[in-house]
Design an enzyme around this catalytic site. Structure first.
Site, mmCIF file in Angstrom:
data_model
loop_
_atom_site.group_PDB
_atom_site.id
_atom_site.type_symbol
_atom_site.label_atom_id
_atom_site.label_comp_id
_atom_site.label_asym_id
_atom_site.label_seq_id
_atom_site.Cartn_x
_atom_site.Cartn_y
_atom_site.Cartn_z
ATOM 1 N N HIS A 55 0.833 -1.197 0.000
ATOM 2 C CA HIS A 55 0.000 0.000 0.000
ATOM 3 C C HIS A 55 0.871 1.252 0.000
ATOM 4 C CE1 HIS A 55 0.974 -0.186 4.234
ATOM 5 N NE2 HIS A 55 0.155 -1.181 4.486
HETATM 6 P P1 TYD Z 1 -2.409 -3.708 7.254
HETATM 7 O O1 TYD Z 1 -2.402 -2.304 6.788
HETATM 8 O O2 TYD Z 1 -2.821 -4.754 6.282
HETATM 9 O O3 TYD Z 1 -0.977 -4.090 7.821
HETATM 10 P P2 TYD Z 1 0.447 -4.046 7.055
HETATM 11 O O4 TYD Z 1 0.602 -2.709 6.480
HETATM 12 O O5 TYD Z 1 1.431 -4.282 8.107
HETATM 13 O O6 TYD Z 1 0.446 -5.145 6.063
HETATM 14 O O7 TYD Z 1 -3.326 -3.790 8.556
HETATM 15 C C1 TYD Z 1 -3.908 -4.975 9.021
HETATM 16 C C2 TYD Z 1 -5.208 -4.621 9.750
HETATM 17 O O8 TYD Z 1 -4.955 -3.834 10.900
HETATM 18 C C3 TYD Z 1 -6.170 -3.844 8.887
HETATM 19 O O9 TYD Z 1 -7.483 -4.344 9.133
HETATM 20 C C4 TYD Z 1 -6.108 -2.431 9.402
HETATM 21 C C5 TYD Z 1 -5.689 -2.617 10.838
HETATM 22 N N1 TYD Z 1 -4.809 -1.522 11.326
HETATM 23 C C6 TYD Z 1 -5.300 -0.613 12.247
HETATM 24 O O10 TYD Z 1 -6.465 -0.664 12.668
HETATM 25 N N2 TYD Z 1 -4.472 0.376 12.694
HETATM 26 C C7 TYD Z 1 -3.186 0.490 12.256
HETATM 27 O O11 TYD Z 1 -2.450 1.402 12.693
HETATM 28 C C8 TYD Z 1 -2.692 -0.456 11.304
HETATM 29 C C9 TYD Z 1 -1.292 -0.372 10.774
HETATM 30 C C10 TYD Z 1 -3.542 -1.453 10.852
#
Ligand code: TYD
Length: 142
Positions: A55
């Site tokens: 992302h």
């Molecule tokens: P995600 O963005 O997929 O993690 P990464 O970037 O590490 O791959 O996040 C996984 C889940 O956690 C998603 O449902 C969103 C939630 N989340 C939060 O609620 N707050 C946060 O600060 C983060 C990073 C994720």
């Protein structure tokens, strides 16, 4: 369009350790971290096959630190890409907004600490790579 080399920076944190062990201090809004820290999260238990991230963020800037173990971060702006291995607790990776990133090759003992400039807001995440490419090309045309 910004060059990728202007959108990330390798940071080196000073160590206040002594014979009792190491001590690394990180404060927001100083010479090393250019933003106020509004959110912290950490990732552990991801194995070598997992790819996280995938992302870009419209508003959030990050500093990533492997406080234990190691992992890799691949960054791209759609034209250039670079891979940085995070493998030392005193090493940080500063990441600007609108950089597409993948985190992968986590070692078993990896704990990836992430400092963020913004509170969580899912709507400022771009999770579709084609949408990301469209958005950065629109930015250029403004
Ligand atoms: P995600 O963005 O997929 O993690 P990464 O970037 O590490 O791959 O996040 C996984 C889940 O956690 C998603 O449902 C969103 C939630 N989340 C939060 O609620 N707050 C946060 O600060 C983060 C990073 C994720």
């Amino acid at each position: 369009m910004k060059k990728l080399e202007e959108q990330y920076r390798i940071l080196e944190f000073p160590d206040f350790g002594d014979e009792r062990g190491n001590l690394v201090v990180i404060e927001g809004e100083n010479q090393i971290i250019p933003f106020d820290i509004r959110r912290v999260f950490y990732i552990y238990g991801s194995d070598a096959e997992v790819i996280r991230g995938r992302h870009a963020n419209r508003r959030t800037r990050f500093v990533m630190i492997n406080v234990a173990g190691k992992s890799k971060v691949r960054m791209t702006n759609g034209r250039e890409s670079v891979v940085v291995e995070l493998n030392r607790p005193r090493m940080g990776l500063y990441l600007d907004t609108m950089v597409w990133k993948d985190m992968y090759e986590f070692s078993q003992d990896s704990i990836l600490l992430v400092l963020c400039s913004e509170h969580y807001d899912g709507s400022e995440y771009i999770r579709d790579y084609d949408a990301y490419l469209r958005e950065i090309s629109e930015e250029q045309n403004i």
